[in-house]
Design a protein around this motif. Structure first.
Motif, PDB file in Angstrom:
ATOM      1  N   ALA A 131       0.802  -1.222   0.000  1.00  0.00           N
ATOM      2  CA  ALA A 131       0.000   0.000   0.000  1.00  0.00           C
ATOM      3  C   ALA A 131       0.837   1.275   0.000  1.00  0.00           C
ATOM      4  CB  ALA A 131      -0.942   0.002   1.199  1.00  0.00           C
ATOM      5  N   ASP A 132       2.041   1.221   0.548  1.00  0.00           N
ATOM      6  CA  ASP A 132       2.807   2.459   0.704  1.00  0.00           C
ATOM      7  C   ASP A 132       4.203   2.426   0.085  1.00  0.00           C
ATOM      8  OD1 ASP A 132       3.856   0.627   2.440  1.00  0.00           O
ATOM      9  OD2 ASP A 132       3.797   1.924   4.192  1.00  0.00           O
ATOM     10  N   THR A 133       4.518   1.391  -0.690  1.00  0.00           N
ATOM     11  CA  THR A 133       5.847   1.285  -1.283  1.00  0.00           C
ATOM     12  C   THR A 133       5.724   1.010  -2.765  1.00  0.00           C
ATOM     13  OG1 THR A 133       6.666   0.365   0.786  1.00  0.00           O
ATOM     14  CG2 THR A 133       8.079   0.131  -1.131  1.00  0.00           C
ATOM     15  N   PRO A 134       6.085   1.924  -3.614  1.00  0.00           N
ATOM     16  CA  PRO A 134       6.532   3.276  -3.306  1.00  0.00           C
ATOM     17  C   PRO A 134       5.348   4.168  -2.921  1.00  0.00           C
ATOM     18  CG  PRO A 134       6.415   3.026  -5.673  1.00  0.00           C
ATOM     19  CD  PRO A 134       6.080   1.684  -5.064  1.00  0.00           C
ATOM     20  N   PRO A 135       5.626   5.278  -2.261  1.00  0.00           N
ATOM     21  CA  PRO A 135       4.544   6.166  -1.843  1.00  0.00           C
ATOM     22  C   PRO A 135       3.893   6.851  -3.045  1.00  0.00           C
ATOM     23  CG  PRO A 135       6.666   7.145  -1.343  1.00  0.00           C
ATOM     24  CD  PRO A 135       6.935   5.754  -1.838  1.00  0.00           C
ATOM     25  N   GLY A 136       2.645   7.261  -2.851  1.00  0.00           N
ATOM     26  CA  GLY A 136       1.923   7.986  -3.886  1.00  0.00           C
ATOM     27  C   GLY A 136       1.245   7.064  -4.882  1.00  0.00           C
ATOM     28  N   HIS A 180      -4.739   2.035 -15.876  1.00  0.00           N
ATOM     29  CA  HIS A 180      -4.859   1.020 -14.833  1.00  0.00           C
ATOM     30  C   HIS A 180      -4.147   1.436 -13.539  1.00  0.00           C
ATOM     31  CE1 HIS A 180      -5.609  -1.428 -18.499  1.00  0.00           C
ATOM     32  NE2 HIS A 180      -6.586  -1.857 -17.726  1.00  0.00           N
ATOM     33  N   PRO A 181      -4.710   2.405 -12.805  1.00  0.00           N
ATOM     34  CA  PRO A 181      -4.114   2.775 -11.512  1.00  0.00           C
ATOM     35  C   PRO A 181      -4.393   1.700 -10.463  1.00  0.00           C
ATOM     36  CG  PRO A 181      -6.135   3.998 -11.875  1.00  0.00           C
ATOM     37  CD  PRO A 181      -5.882   3.205 -13.132  1.00  0.00           C
ATOM     38  N   LEU A 182      -3.426   1.473  -9.608  1.00  0.00           N
ATOM     39  CA  LEU A 182      -3.615   0.533  -8.506  1.00  0.00           C
ATOM     40  C   LEU A 182      -4.429   1.220  -7.418  1.00  0.00           C
ATOM     41  CD1 LEU A 182      -1.057  -0.583 -10.069  1.00  0.00           C
ATOM     42  CD2 LEU A 182      -0.562  -1.757  -7.941  1.00  0.00           C
ATOM     43  N   MET A 183      -5.406   0.495  -6.888  1.00  0.00           N
ATOM     44  CA  MET A 183      -6.307   1.033  -5.867  1.00  0.00           C
ATOM     45  C   MET A 183      -6.173   0.210  -4.587  1.00  0.00           C
ATOM     46  SD  MET A 183      -7.564   3.428  -7.685  1.00  0.00           S
ATOM     47  CE  MET A 183      -8.889   4.052  -6.699  1.00  0.00           C
ATOM     48  N   PRO A 184      -6.492   0.814  -3.428  1.00  0.00           N
ATOM     49  CA  PRO A 184      -6.415   0.053  -2.177  1.00  0.00           C
ATOM     50  C   PRO A 184      -7.262  -1.216  -2.264  1.00  0.00           C
ATOM     51  CG  PRO A 184      -6.829   2.365  -1.744  1.00  0.00           C
ATOM     52  CD  PRO A 184      -6.950   2.177  -3.219  1.00  0.00           C
ATOM     53  N   ARG A 185      -6.703  -2.314  -1.756  1.00  0.00           N
ATOM     54  CA  ARG A 185      -7.404  -3.597  -1.812  1.00  0.00           C
ATOM     55  C   ARG A 185      -7.575  -4.159  -0.412  1.00  0.00           C
ATOM     56  NH1 ARG A 185      -5.640  -9.070  -5.001  1.00  0.00           N
ATOM     57  NH2 ARG A 185      -4.119  -9.255  -3.348  1.00  0.00           N
ATOM     58  N   LYS A 186      -6.528  -4.610   0.167  1.00  0.00           N
ATOM     59  CA  LYS A 186      -6.553  -5.106   1.538  1.00  0.00           C
ATOM     60  C   LYS A 186      -5.852  -4.067   2.388  1.00  0.00           C
ATOM     61  CE  LYS A 186      -6.489  -9.951   0.209  1.00  0.00           C
ATOM     62  NZ  LYS A 186      -5.702 -11.187   0.205  1.00  0.00           N
ATOM     63  N   ARG A 218       5.445  -2.271 -17.090  1.00  0.00           N
ATOM     64  CA  ARG A 218       6.205  -1.702 -15.971  1.00  0.00           C
ATOM     65  C   ARG A 218       5.220  -0.967 -15.082  1.00  0.00           C
ATOM     66  NH1 ARG A 218      11.553   1.407 -17.127  1.00  0.00           N
ATOM     67  NH2 ARG A 218      12.171   0.332 -15.252  1.00  0.00           N
ATOM     68  N   TYR A 219       5.682  -0.593 -13.912  1.00  0.00           N
ATOM     69  CA  TYR A 219       4.897   0.263 -13.027  1.00  0.00           C
ATOM     70  C   TYR A 219       5.421   1.682 -13.139  1.00  0.00           C
ATOM     71  CZ  TYR A 219       3.379  -4.075 -10.797  1.00  0.00           C
ATOM     72  OH  TYR A 219       2.859  -5.315 -10.549  1.00  0.00           O
ATOM     73  N   LEU A 220       4.513   2.635 -13.017  1.00  0.00           N
ATOM     74  CA  LEU A 220       4.879   4.048 -13.004  1.00  0.00           C
ATOM     75  C   LEU A 220       4.334   4.673 -11.732  1.00  0.00           C
ATOM     76  CD1 LEU A 220       6.064   6.595 -14.278  1.00  0.00           C
ATOM     77  CD2 LEU A 220       3.893   6.878 -15.502  1.00  0.00           C
ATOM     78  N   ALA A 221       5.241   5.172 -10.897  1.00  0.00           N
ATOM     79  CA  ALA A 221       4.865   5.807  -9.635  1.00  0.00           C
ATOM     80  C   ALA A 221       5.050   7.318  -9.740  1.00  0.00           C
ATOM     81  CB  ALA A 221       5.719   5.249  -8.496  1.00  0.00           C
ATOM     82  N   ALA A 222       4.594   7.999  -8.718  1.00  0.00           N
ATOM     83  CA  ALA A 222       4.726   9.459  -8.655  1.00  0.00           C
ATOM     84  C   ALA A 222       6.177   9.868  -8.849  1.00  0.00           C
ATOM     85  CB  ALA A 222       4.204   9.961  -7.311  1.00  0.00           C
ATOM     86  N   GLY A 223       6.386  11.024  -9.444  1.00  0.00           N
ATOM     87  CA  GLY A 223       7.732  11.529  -9.668  1.00  0.00           C
ATOM     88  C   GLY A 223       8.412  10.885 -10.866  1.00  0.00           C
ATOM     89  N   ASP A 224       7.613  10.304 -11.776  1.00  0.00           N
ATOM     90  CA  ASP A 224       8.140   9.654 -12.977  1.00  0.00           C
ATOM     91  C   ASP A 224       9.107   8.523 -12.626  1.00  0.00           C
ATOM     92  OD1 ASP A 224       8.013   9.454 -15.774  1.00  0.00           O
ATOM     93  OD2 ASP A 224       9.890  10.541 -16.004  1.00  0.00           O
ATOM     94  N   TYR A 225       8.783   7.772 -11.571  1.00  0.00           N
ATOM     95  CA  TYR A 225       9.593   6.641 -11.117  1.00  0.00           C
ATOM     96  C   TYR A 225       9.054   5.355 -11.740  1.00  0.00           C
ATOM     97  CZ  TYR A 225      11.398   3.048  -7.944  1.00  0.00           C
ATOM     98  OH  TYR A 225      11.986   1.920  -7.430  1.00  0.00           O
ATOM     99  N   TRP A 226       9.800   4.781 -12.677  1.00  0.00           N
ATOM    100  CA  TRP A 226       9.449   3.534 -13.356  1.00  0.00           C
ATOM    101  C   TRP A 226      10.147   2.369 -12.660  1.00  0.00           C
ATOM    102  CZ3 TRP A 226       6.195   3.154 -17.577  1.00  0.00           C
ATOM    103  CH2 TRP A 226       5.851   4.356 -18.202  1.00  0.00           C
ATOM    104  N   PHE A 227       9.437   1.239 -12.503  1.00  0.00           N
ATOM    105  CA  PHE A 227      10.068   0.064 -11.918  1.00  0.00           C
ATOM    106  C   PHE A 227       9.375  -1.206 -12.408  1.00  0.00           C
ATOM    107  CE2 PHE A 227       6.783   1.416  -9.031  1.00  0.00           C
ATOM    108  CZ  PHE A 227       6.273   0.272  -8.442  1.00  0.00           C
ATOM    109  N   ASN A 228      10.059  -2.323 -12.233  1.00  0.00           N
ATOM    110  CA  ASN A 228       9.582  -3.609 -12.714  1.00  0.00           C
ATOM    111  C   ASN A 228       9.017  -4.455 -11.588  1.00  0.00           C
ATOM    112  OD1 ASN A 228      10.261  -3.569 -15.579  1.00  0.00           O
ATOM    113  ND2 ASN A 228      12.351  -3.372 -14.848  1.00  0.00           N
ATOM    114  N   ASP A 229       8.363  -5.531 -11.976  1.00  0.00           N
ATOM    115  CA  ASP A 229       7.812  -6.495 -11.032  1.00  0.00           C
ATOM    116  C   ASP A 229       8.742  -7.697 -10.988  1.00  0.00           C
ATOM    117  OD1 ASP A 229       6.273  -8.533  -9.752  1.00  0.00           O
ATOM    118  OD2 ASP A 229       4.460  -7.432 -10.287  1.00  0.00           O
TER     119      ASP A 229
END
Length: 91
Positions: free
Chosen positions: A19-24, A40-46, A65-76
Motif C-alpha cells: 500500500a505504501d511502497t513506493p509512496p503515492g 490502470h491505476p492501482l487502488m487500495p485492496r486489503k 512496468r509500473y509508473l509511480a509518482a515523480g516519474d519513477y518507473w520500476f519492474n515487477d
C-alpha cells in the motif's frame, strides 16, 4: 506480485503492490493498454495492499512496468521474465 485467475476465454491478471511502497499513486502500464499511465491505476485492496486487475487474452505475452509518482518507473520481480527495461508476462 502477480495473481492469475483463469477464465474460459481470458486470464485475469491482478498486479499487487504494498500500500505504501513506493509512496503515492502507481499505475501499471504496458502494451496491453497502449502504455497509458492513467488506464490502470492501482487502488487500495486489503489493509496493506493496492491492486488492479486486467483481463488479457490467453496464449499471449505482454511487456509492462509500473509508473509511480515523480516519474519513477520500476519492474515487477515476480514477472515471468524481462525484455530490455520491461517486465514480461506470459499468459
Amino acid at each position: 506480485m502477480l495473481e492469475r485467475k483463469q477464465r474460459k476465454d481470458r486470464t485475469e491478471v491482478t498486479f499487487v503492490l504494498p500500500a505504501d511502497t513506493p509512496p503515492g499513486p502507481v499505475s501499471v502500464v504496458g502494451d496491453f493498454n497502449g502504455w497509458n499511465p492513467g488506464a490502470h491505476p492501482l487502488m487500495p485492496r486489503k489493509e496493506e495492499e493496492r491492486a488492479v486487475t486486467v483481463a488479457l487474452p490467453k496464449k499471449t505475452s505482454h511487456s509492462f512496468r509500473y509508473l509511480a509518482a515523480g516519474d519513477y518507473w520500476f519492474n515487477d520481480e515476480s514477472a515471468d521474465g524481462r525484455e530490455g527495461l520491461n517486465s514480461r508476462l506470459h499468459i
